[in-house]
Design a protein around this motif. Structure first.
Motif, PDB file in Angstrom:
ATOM      1  N   GLU A 103       0.823  -1.211   0.000  1.00  6.60           N
ATOM      2  CA  GLU A 103       0.000   0.000   0.000  1.00  6.60           C
ATOM      3  C   GLU A 103       0.861   1.266   0.000  1.00  6.60           C
ATOM      4  N   LEU A 104       1.957   1.225   0.734  1.00  6.32           N
ATOM      5  CA  LEU A 104       2.838   2.392   0.776  1.00  6.32           C
ATOM      6  C   LEU A 104       3.544   2.593  -0.566  1.00  6.32           C
ATOM      7  N   GLU A 105       3.909   1.504  -1.231  1.00 10.29           N
ATOM      8  CA  GLU A 105       4.511   1.629  -2.560  1.00 10.29           C
ATOM      9  C   GLU A 105       3.518   2.245  -3.548  1.00 10.29           C
ATOM     10  N   GLU A 106       2.252   1.862  -3.441  1.00  7.76           N
ATOM     11  CA  GLU A 106       1.241   2.459  -4.310  1.00  7.76           C
ATOM     12  C   GLU A 106       1.045   3.944  -3.987  1.00  7.76           C
ATOM     13  N   SER A 107       1.105   4.293  -2.703  1.00  5.97           N
ATOM     14  CA  SER A 107       0.913   5.693  -2.314  1.00  5.97           C
ATOM     15  C   SER A 107       2.061   6.575  -2.787  1.00  5.97           C
ATOM     16  N   THR A 108       3.261   6.028  -2.776  1.00  4.76           N
ATOM     17  CA  THR A 108       4.418   6.806  -3.221  1.00  4.76           C
ATOM     18  C   THR A 108       4.666   6.698  -4.719  1.00  4.76           C
ATOM     19  N   GLY A 109       3.908   5.858  -5.406  1.00  5.72           N
ATOM     20  CA  GLY A 109       4.095   5.713  -6.849  1.00  5.72           C
ATOM     21  C   GLY A 109       5.340   4.942  -7.235  1.00  5.72           C
ATOM     22  N   GLN A 110       5.871   4.126  -6.318  1.00  5.26           N
ATOM     23  CA  GLN A 110       7.089   3.364  -6.596  1.00  5.26           C
ATOM     24  C   GLN A 110       6.742   1.981  -7.126  1.00  5.26           C
ATOM     25  N   HIS A 111       6.117   1.959  -8.286  1.00  7.35           N
ATOM     26  CA  HIS A 111       5.756   0.690  -8.919  1.00  7.35           C
ATOM     27  C   HIS A 111       5.586   0.933 -10.406  1.00  7.35           C
ATOM     28  N   GLU A 112       5.428  -0.170 -11.143  1.00  7.00           N
ATOM     29  CA  GLU A 112       5.220  -0.096 -12.592  1.00  7.00           C
ATOM     30  C   GLU A 112       3.993  -0.889 -13.016  1.00  7.00           C
ATOM     31  N   TYR A 113       3.002  -0.963 -12.118  1.00  2.00           N
ATOM     32  CA  TYR A 113       1.769  -1.672 -12.454  1.00  2.00           C
ATOM     33  C   TYR A 113       0.898  -0.774 -13.332  1.00  2.00           C
ATOM     34  N   ILE A 114       0.412  -1.351 -14.416  1.00  2.00           N
ATOM     35  CA  ILE A 114      -0.380  -0.560 -15.368  1.00  2.00           C
ATOM     36  C   ILE A 114      -1.776  -0.307 -14.823  1.00  2.00           C
ATOM     37  N   PRO A 121       4.114  11.397  -4.962  1.00  2.00           N
ATOM     38  CA  PRO A 121       4.692  11.079  -3.651  1.00  2.00           C
ATOM     39  C   PRO A 121       4.834  12.298  -2.744  1.00  2.00           C
ATOM     40  N   LEU A 122       4.856  13.497  -3.318  1.00  2.00           N
ATOM     41  CA  LEU A 122       5.019  14.699  -2.504  1.00  2.00           C
ATOM     42  C   LEU A 122       3.748  15.053  -1.734  1.00  2.00           C
ATOM     43  N   GLU A 123       2.619  14.432  -2.089  1.00  2.00           N
ATOM     44  CA  GLU A 123       1.376  14.654  -1.350  1.00  2.00           C
ATOM     45  C   GLU A 123       1.198  13.668  -0.194  1.00  2.00           C
ATOM     46  N   LEU A 124       2.203  12.829   0.042  1.00  2.00           N
ATOM     47  CA  LEU A 124       2.126  11.814   1.087  1.00  2.00           C
ATOM     48  C   LEU A 124       2.314  12.450   2.463  1.00  2.00           C
ATOM     49  N   PHE A 126       4.173  12.324   5.356  1.00  2.00           N
ATOM     50  CA  PHE A 126       5.454  11.700   5.662  1.00  2.00           C
ATOM     51  C   PHE A 126       5.544  11.249   7.119  1.00  2.00           C
ATOM     52  N   MET A 127       4.929  11.973   8.043  1.00  2.49           N
ATOM     53  CA  MET A 127       4.971  11.567   9.440  1.00  2.49           C
ATOM     54  C   MET A 127       4.252  10.231   9.638  1.00  2.49           C
ATOM     55  N   ALA A 128       3.074  10.103   9.029  1.00  2.00           N
ATOM     56  CA  ALA A 128       2.331   8.840   9.144  1.00  2.00           C
ATOM     57  C   ALA A 128       3.081   7.709   8.435  1.00  2.00           C
ATOM     58  N   ALA A 129       3.713   8.019   7.299  1.00  2.00           N
ATOM     59  CA  ALA A 129       4.428   6.979   6.553  1.00  2.00           C
ATOM     60  C   ALA A 129       5.638   6.468   7.334  1.00  2.00           C
ATOM     61  N   THR A 130       6.420   7.367   7.923  1.00  2.00           N
ATOM     62  CA  THR A 130       7.577   6.921   8.699  1.00  2.00           C
ATOM     63  C   THR A 130       7.149   6.161   9.953  1.00  2.00           C
ATOM     64  N   ARG A 131       6.057   6.612  10.588  1.00  2.00           N
ATOM     65  CA  ARG A 131       5.567   5.881  11.754  1.00  2.00           C
ATOM     66  C   ARG A 131       5.120   4.473  11.368  1.00  2.00           C
ATOM     67  N   ARG A 132       4.461   4.369  10.232  1.00  2.00           N
ATOM     68  CA  ARG A 132       3.996   3.054   9.777  1.00  2.00           C
ATOM     69  C   ARG A 132       5.165   2.153   9.403  1.00  2.00           C
ATOM     70  N   LEU A 133       6.174   2.698   8.737  1.00  2.03           N
ATOM     71  CA  LEU A 133       7.326   1.894   8.348  1.00  2.03           C
ATOM     72  C   LEU A 133       8.125   1.447   9.572  1.00  2.03           C
ATOM     73  N   ASN A 134       8.259   2.309  10.555  1.00  9.92           N
ATOM     74  CA  ASN A 134       8.971   1.904  11.771  1.00  9.92           C
ATOM     75  C   ASN A 134       8.231   0.790  12.494  1.00  9.92           C
ATOM     76  N   PHE A 135       6.910   0.874  12.533  1.00 10.53           N
ATOM     77  CA  PHE A 135       6.136  -0.189  13.175  1.00 10.53           C
ATOM     78  C   PHE A 135       6.256  -1.497  12.390  1.00 10.53           C
ATOM     79  N   THR A 224      13.107  15.255   1.658  1.00 12.89           N
ATOM     80  CA  THR A 224      14.133  16.241   1.302  1.00 12.89           C
ATOM     81  C   THR A 224      13.711  17.052   0.085  1.00 12.89           C
ATOM     82  N   GLN A 225      13.117  16.385  -0.917  1.00  9.74           N
ATOM     83  CA  GLN A 225      12.651  17.110  -2.093  1.00  9.74           C
ATOM     84  C   GLN A 225      11.544  18.101  -1.750  1.00  9.74           C
ATOM     85  N   LYS A 226      10.619  17.678  -0.890  1.00 12.34           N
ATOM     86  CA  LYS A 226       9.540  18.584  -0.509  1.00 12.34           C
ATOM     87  C   LYS A 226      10.069  19.776   0.285  1.00 12.34           C
TER      88      LYS A 226
END
Length: 344
Positions: A103-114, A121-124, A126-135, A224-226
Protein backbone atom coordinates in the motif's frame (compact mmCIF):
# COMPACT_ATOMS: atom_id res chain seq x y z
CA UNK A 1 13.71 -33.47 28.44
CA UNK A 2 13.87 -35.12 31.85
CA UNK A 3 13.25 -38.77 32.84
CA UNK A 4 12.18 -39.94 36.29
CA UNK A 5 10.92 -43.29 37.78
CA UNK A 6 7.21 -43.88 38.04
CA UNK A 7 5.96 -43.41 41.65
CA UNK A 8 5.45 -46.64 43.56
CA UNK A 9 7.63 -48.78 41.27
CA UNK A 10 10.27 -50.83 43.13
CA UNK A 11 12.27 -51.53 39.99
CA UNK A 12 14.33 -48.44 39.10
CA UNK A 13 13.98 -47.28 35.50
CA UNK A 14 11.92 -50.35 34.56
CA UNK A 15 8.94 -48.07 34.28
CA UNK A 16 9.84 -44.47 33.60
CA UNK A 17 8.08 -41.26 32.59
CA UNK A 18 9.51 -38.68 30.24
CA UNK A 19 8.82 -34.99 30.66
CA UNK A 20 9.20 -31.99 28.36
CA UNK A 21 8.84 -28.23 28.73
CA UNK A 22 8.55 -26.18 25.53
CA UNK A 23 8.26 -22.49 24.92
CA UNK A 24 7.08 -21.39 21.50
CA UNK A 25 7.77 -17.80 20.58
CA UNK A 26 9.24 -14.99 22.64
CA UNK A 27 7.81 -12.71 25.28
CA UNK A 28 6.37 -10.24 22.80
CA UNK A 29 3.90 -10.03 21.35
CA UNK A 30 2.68 -13.52 22.38
CA UNK A 31 3.96 -16.97 23.26
CA UNK A 32 2.92 -20.48 24.35
CA UNK A 33 4.37 -22.60 27.12
CA UNK A 34 3.70 -26.34 27.07
CA UNK A 35 4.64 -28.91 29.73
CA UNK A 36 4.24 -32.61 28.84
CA UNK A 37 4.74 -35.85 30.75
CA UNK A 38 4.48 -39.26 29.08
CA UNK A 39 4.17 -42.73 30.59
CA UNK A 40 5.32 -45.34 28.06
CA UNK A 41 3.82 -48.20 30.07
CA UNK A 42 0.26 -46.85 29.95
CA UNK A 43 0.84 -44.83 26.77
CA UNK A 44 -0.69 -41.74 28.39
CA UNK A 45 0.49 -38.15 27.95
CA UNK A 46 -0.44 -35.33 30.30
CA UNK A 47 0.02 -31.73 29.31
CA UNK A 48 -0.36 -28.21 30.64
CA UNK A 49 -0.65 -25.38 28.11
CA UNK A 50 -0.19 -21.72 29.10
CA UNK A 51 -0.91 -19.16 26.42
CA UNK A 52 -0.27 -15.43 26.30
CA UNK A 53 -1.72 -14.53 22.93
CA UNK A 54 -4.27 -12.12 21.54
CA UNK A 55 -6.51 -14.79 20.02
CA UNK A 56 -5.90 -18.02 22.05
CA UNK A 57 -6.65 -20.44 19.23
CA UNK A 58 -7.55 -23.36 21.49
CA UNK A 59 -10.49 -24.54 19.32
CA UNK A 60 -8.14 -24.87 16.37
CA UNK A 61 -5.72 -26.82 18.57
CA UNK A 62 -8.52 -29.16 19.67
CA UNK A 63 -9.61 -29.63 16.06
CA UNK A 64 -6.04 -30.55 15.05
CA UNK A 65 -5.83 -33.13 17.82
CA UNK A 66 -9.12 -34.68 16.70
CA UNK A 67 -7.85 -34.89 13.14
CA UNK A 68 -4.78 -36.82 14.34
CA UNK A 69 -6.71 -38.98 16.80
CA UNK A 70 -4.95 -42.15 15.69
CA UNK A 71 -1.54 -40.68 16.62
CA UNK A 72 -2.52 -38.60 19.63
CA UNK A 73 -0.72 -40.96 22.05
CA UNK A 74 2.68 -39.79 20.84
CA UNK A 75 4.15 -37.44 23.45
CA UNK A 76 5.41 -34.83 20.95
CA UNK A 77 2.31 -34.65 18.72
CA UNK A 78 0.76 -31.88 20.84
CA UNK A 79 3.96 -29.82 20.69
CA UNK A 80 4.21 -30.32 16.91
CA UNK A 81 0.60 -29.21 16.39
CA UNK A 82 1.12 -26.23 18.68
CA UNK A 83 4.14 -25.14 16.69
CA UNK A 84 1.86 -25.11 13.63
CA UNK A 85 -0.30 -22.45 15.33
CA UNK A 86 2.79 -20.35 16.07
CA UNK A 87 3.95 -20.64 12.47
CA UNK A 88 0.50 -19.67 11.18
CA UNK A 89 0.36 -16.55 13.37
CA UNK A 90 3.88 -15.55 12.29
CA UNK A 91 2.96 -16.04 8.64
CA UNK A 92 -0.18 -13.89 9.04
CA UNK A 93 1.78 -11.03 10.63
CA UNK A 94 4.42 -11.13 7.90
CA UNK A 95 1.65 -11.16 5.29
CA UNK A 96 0.05 -8.12 6.96
CA UNK A 97 3.40 -6.32 6.85
CA UNK A 98 3.71 -7.19 3.17
CA UNK A 99 0.29 -5.64 2.51
CA UNK A 100 1.29 -2.48 4.35
CA UNK A 101 4.45 -2.17 2.26
CA UNK A 102 2.47 -2.73 -0.95
CA UNK A 103 0.00 0.00 0.00
CA UNK A 104 2.84 2.39 0.78
CA UNK A 105 4.51 1.63 -2.56
CA UNK A 106 1.24 2.46 -4.31
CA UNK A 107 0.91 5.69 -2.31
CA UNK A 108 4.42 6.81 -3.22
CA UNK A 109 4.10 5.71 -6.85
CA UNK A 110 7.09 3.36 -6.60
CA UNK A 111 5.76 0.69 -8.92
CA UNK A 112 5.22 -0.10 -12.59
CA UNK A 113 1.77 -1.67 -12.45
CA UNK A 114 -0.38 -0.56 -15.37
CA UNK A 115 -3.73 -1.15 -13.65
CA UNK A 116 -2.81 0.96 -10.58
CA UNK A 117 -2.84 4.74 -11.02
CA UNK A 118 0.33 6.61 -10.21
CA UNK A 119 0.15 9.02 -7.28
CA UNK A 120 2.26 12.02 -6.42
CA UNK A 121 4.69 11.08 -3.65
CA UNK A 122 5.02 14.70 -2.50
CA UNK A 123 1.38 14.65 -1.35
CA UNK A 124 2.13 11.81 1.09
CA UNK A 125 1.80 12.30 4.84
CA UNK A 126 5.45 11.70 5.66
CA UNK A 127 4.97 11.57 9.44
CA UNK A 128 2.33 8.84 9.14
CA UNK A 129 4.43 6.98 6.55
CA UNK A 130 7.58 6.92 8.70
CA UNK A 131 5.57 5.88 11.75
CA UNK A 132 4.00 3.05 9.78
CA UNK A 133 7.33 1.89 8.35
CA UNK A 134 8.97 1.90 11.77
CA UNK A 135 6.14 -0.19 13.17
CA UNK A 136 6.36 -2.63 10.24
CA UNK A 137 10.13 -2.90 10.72
CA UNK A 138 9.68 -3.62 14.43
CA UNK A 139 7.02 -6.27 13.68
CA UNK A 140 9.21 -7.99 11.10
CA UNK A 141 12.17 -8.04 13.48
CA UNK A 142 10.04 -9.66 16.19
CA UNK A 143 8.60 -12.23 13.78
CA UNK A 144 12.03 -13.11 12.40
CA UNK A 145 13.25 -13.67 15.95
CA UNK A 146 10.09 -15.71 16.67
CA UNK A 147 10.76 -17.90 13.62
CA UNK A 148 14.36 -18.44 14.76
CA UNK A 149 13.31 -19.41 18.29
CA UNK A 150 10.69 -21.80 16.88
CA UNK A 151 13.38 -23.43 14.72
CA UNK A 152 15.49 -23.99 17.83
CA UNK A 153 12.52 -25.57 19.62
CA UNK A 154 11.72 -27.83 16.68
CA UNK A 155 15.34 -28.92 16.33
CA UNK A 156 15.33 -29.81 20.03
CA UNK A 157 12.17 -31.84 19.47
CA UNK A 158 13.78 -33.63 16.53
CA UNK A 159 16.75 -34.62 18.69
CA UNK A 160 14.49 -35.81 21.50
CA UNK A 161 12.64 -38.12 19.13
CA UNK A 162 15.52 -40.59 19.39
CA UNK A 163 15.49 -40.51 23.20
CA UNK A 164 11.72 -41.06 23.25
CA UNK A 165 12.14 -44.00 20.88
CA UNK A 166 14.79 -45.55 23.13
CA UNK A 167 12.57 -45.16 26.20
CA UNK A 168 9.64 -46.76 24.37
CA UNK A 169 11.78 -49.73 23.34
CA UNK A 170 13.09 -50.09 26.91
CA UNK A 171 9.59 -49.93 28.42
CA UNK A 172 8.15 -52.55 26.05
CA UNK A 173 10.99 -55.02 26.22
CA UNK A 174 12.62 -54.04 22.95
CA UNK A 175 9.47 -54.29 20.84
CA UNK A 176 7.29 -51.42 19.61
CA UNK A 177 3.98 -51.61 17.83
CA UNK A 178 3.37 -50.57 14.23
CA UNK A 179 1.04 -47.83 15.42
CA UNK A 180 3.79 -46.25 17.48
CA UNK A 181 6.19 -46.37 14.54
CA UNK A 182 3.58 -44.70 12.30
CA UNK A 183 2.99 -42.00 14.93
CA UNK A 184 6.72 -41.40 15.28
CA UNK A 185 7.07 -41.09 11.51
CA UNK A 186 4.17 -38.63 11.34
CA UNK A 187 5.53 -36.46 14.17
CA UNK A 188 9.01 -36.51 12.63
CA UNK A 189 7.61 -35.42 9.27
CA UNK A 190 5.59 -32.67 10.96
CA UNK A 191 8.68 -31.39 12.77
CA UNK A 192 10.76 -31.36 9.58
CA UNK A 193 7.95 -29.64 7.68
CA UNK A 194 7.63 -26.98 10.39
CA UNK A 195 11.39 -26.39 10.40
CA UNK A 196 11.30 -25.78 6.64
CA UNK A 197 8.31 -23.45 7.04
CA UNK A 198 10.07 -21.45 9.76
CA UNK A 199 13.22 -21.17 7.66
CA UNK A 200 11.14 -19.85 4.75
CA UNK A 201 9.37 -17.39 7.06
CA UNK A 202 12.70 -16.16 8.41
CA UNK A 203 13.94 -15.57 4.85
CA UNK A 204 10.71 -13.82 3.94
CA UNK A 205 10.89 -11.62 7.04
CA UNK A 206 14.46 -10.69 6.13
CA UNK A 207 13.31 -9.77 2.61
CA UNK A 208 10.45 -7.65 3.98
CA UNK A 209 12.87 -5.89 6.33
CA UNK A 210 15.02 -4.93 3.34
CA UNK A 211 11.91 -3.59 1.60
CA UNK A 212 11.12 -1.57 4.72
CA UNK A 213 14.59 -0.02 4.77
CA UNK A 214 14.28 0.82 1.07
CA UNK A 215 10.88 2.43 1.64
CA UNK A 216 12.30 4.49 4.51
CA UNK A 217 15.10 5.73 2.26
CA UNK A 218 12.58 6.63 -0.44
CA UNK A 219 10.34 8.48 2.02
CA UNK A 220 13.31 10.43 3.41
CA UNK A 221 14.34 11.34 -0.14
CA UNK A 222 10.87 12.67 -0.92
CA UNK A 223 10.88 14.57 2.37
CA UNK A 224 14.13 16.24 1.30
CA UNK A 225 12.65 17.11 -2.09
CA UNK A 226 9.54 18.58 -0.51
CA UNK A 227 11.65 20.63 1.90
CA UNK A 228 13.71 21.89 -1.05
CA UNK A 229 10.55 22.90 -2.91
CA UNK A 230 9.21 24.60 0.19
CA UNK A 231 12.48 26.47 0.64
CA UNK A 232 12.38 27.50 -3.00
CA UNK A 233 8.83 28.81 -2.59
CA UNK A 234 9.84 30.72 0.53
CA UNK A 235 12.81 32.22 -1.33
CA UNK A 236 10.54 33.22 -4.23
CA UNK A 237 8.06 34.76 -1.81
CA UNK A 238 10.87 36.64 -0.05
CA UNK A 239 12.13 37.95 -3.38
CA UNK A 240 8.60 39.04 -4.28
CA UNK A 241 8.22 40.82 -0.94
CA UNK A 242 11.60 42.52 -1.43
CA UNK A 243 10.55 43.67 -4.89
CA UNK A 244 7.27 45.04 -3.58
CA UNK A 245 9.10 46.73 -0.71
CA UNK A 246 11.43 48.35 -3.21
CA UNK A 247 8.44 49.59 -5.15
CA UNK A 248 6.91 50.95 -1.94
CA UNK A 249 10.22 52.65 -1.13
CA UNK A 250 10.24 54.30 -4.55
CA UNK A 251 6.66 55.43 -4.03
CA UNK A 252 7.54 56.86 -0.62
CA UNK A 253 10.45 58.72 -2.14
CA UNK A 254 8.13 60.16 -4.76
CA UNK A 255 5.69 61.23 -2.05
CA UNK A 256 8.56 62.79 -0.07
CA UNK A 257 9.70 64.74 -3.13
CA UNK A 258 6.16 65.98 -3.79
CA UNK A 259 5.85 66.95 -0.12
CA UNK A 260 9.09 68.91 -0.31
CA UNK A 261 7.82 70.64 -3.43
CA UNK A 262 4.57 71.79 -1.82
CA UNK A 263 5.89 72.31 1.73
CA UNK A 264 7.25 75.88 1.32
CA UNK A 265 4.06 77.12 -0.30
CA UNK A 266 1.93 75.38 2.33
CA UNK A 267 4.02 76.87 5.11
CA UNK A 268 3.79 80.39 3.67
CA UNK A 269 0.05 80.05 3.10
CA UNK A 270 -0.42 78.96 6.71
CA UNK A 271 1.73 81.78 8.05
CA UNK A 272 0.06 84.52 6.01
CA UNK A 273 -3.35 83.18 6.89
CA UNK A 274 -2.66 83.60 10.62
CA UNK A 275 -4.60 86.43 12.38
CA UNK A 276 -1.32 87.89 13.65
CA UNK A 277 -0.93 89.74 10.34
CA UNK A 278 -3.08 92.72 9.39
CA UNK A 279 -2.62 93.53 5.71
CA UNK A 280 -5.51 95.97 5.27
CA UNK A 281 -4.77 98.53 8.01
CA UNK A 282 -2.06 100.94 6.87
CA UNK A 283 -1.96 102.95 10.12
CA UNK A 284 -0.70 99.97 12.20
CA UNK A 285 2.18 97.56 11.71
CA UNK A 286 1.43 94.53 9.61
CA UNK A 287 2.83 92.10 12.22
CA UNK A 288 0.98 92.18 15.50
CA UNK A 289 2.61 91.72 18.90
CA UNK A 290 0.93 88.34 19.41
CA UNK A 291 3.09 86.82 16.65
CA UNK A 292 5.90 86.32 19.15
CA UNK A 293 3.77 83.86 21.13
CA UNK A 294 3.60 81.61 18.09
CA UNK A 295 7.36 81.25 18.00
CA UNK A 296 7.58 80.99 21.78
CA UNK A 297 5.37 77.89 21.69
CA UNK A 298 6.24 76.35 18.30
CA UNK A 299 10.02 76.28 18.73
CA UNK A 300 10.09 74.46 22.11
CA UNK A 301 7.49 71.97 20.94
CA UNK A 302 9.55 71.25 17.83
CA UNK A 303 12.65 70.55 19.92
CA UNK A 304 10.57 68.39 22.31
CA UNK A 305 9.29 66.25 19.45
CA UNK A 306 12.81 65.82 18.05
CA UNK A 307 14.09 64.90 21.52
CA UNK A 308 11.38 62.21 21.95
CA UNK A 309 12.21 60.78 18.55
CA UNK A 310 15.92 60.65 19.37
CA UNK A 311 15.28 58.93 22.73
CA UNK A 312 13.05 56.29 21.11
CA UNK A 313 15.63 55.53 18.41
CA UNK A 314 19.03 55.78 20.07
CA UNK A 315 18.33 54.49 23.58
CA UNK A 316 18.73 50.60 23.74
CA UNK A 317 15.32 49.81 25.21
CA UNK A 318 15.41 46.17 23.98
CA UNK A 319 18.49 45.47 26.09
CA UNK A 320 17.30 47.30 29.18
CA UNK A 321 13.71 46.12 29.48
CA UNK A 322 14.42 42.32 29.91
CA UNK A 323 16.75 43.11 32.83
CA UNK A 324 14.13 44.97 34.84
CA UNK A 325 12.21 41.87 36.08
CA UNK A 326 15.49 40.11 36.94
CA UNK A 327 16.68 43.07 39.01
CA UNK A 328 13.38 43.33 40.84
CA UNK A 329 13.41 39.58 41.46
CA UNK A 330 16.96 39.83 42.75
CA UNK A 331 15.90 42.54 45.17
CA UNK A 332 13.06 40.40 46.49
CA UNK A 333 15.32 37.36 46.87
CA UNK A 334 17.96 39.46 48.61
CA UNK A 335 15.33 40.79 51.01
CA UNK A 336 14.19 37.26 51.81
CA UNK A 337 17.76 36.09 52.37
CA UNK A 338 18.43 39.00 54.71
CA UNK A 339 15.24 38.15 56.60
CA UNK A 340 16.32 34.52 56.93
CA UNK A 341 19.77 35.49 58.18
CA UNK A 342 18.17 37.74 60.76
CA UNK A 343 16.08 34.91 62.15
CA UNK A 344 17.31 33.24 65.35
Amino acid sequence: MFVFPFPGDSRPLSRVMSGFVFRFGIFRPSYYQLALSHDPATNLTYGLLIAKTADHEFPLMTQSLLQHRAHVTHPLLTAALLSKLVIASTASRIQASDRSLNELEESTGQHEYINIPMKSPLELDFMAATRRLNFVGRTLGVERMRAGSTILTLEFMAMEMYAIHDIAIFSHGGITSNGYEESSTLVRELINSHINACQNLALRAEYEEKRTQTQLAVVYQFMTQKEALTTSKIAYTSATIATEAKKDSSAMKAIAVLTMFFLPGTFLAAVFAMPTFDWNNASHPVVKESFKYYWAIAVPMTFLVLLCWGVSVWVPWKEWLPRVPERSKGKVVGFEEEGRDGMP
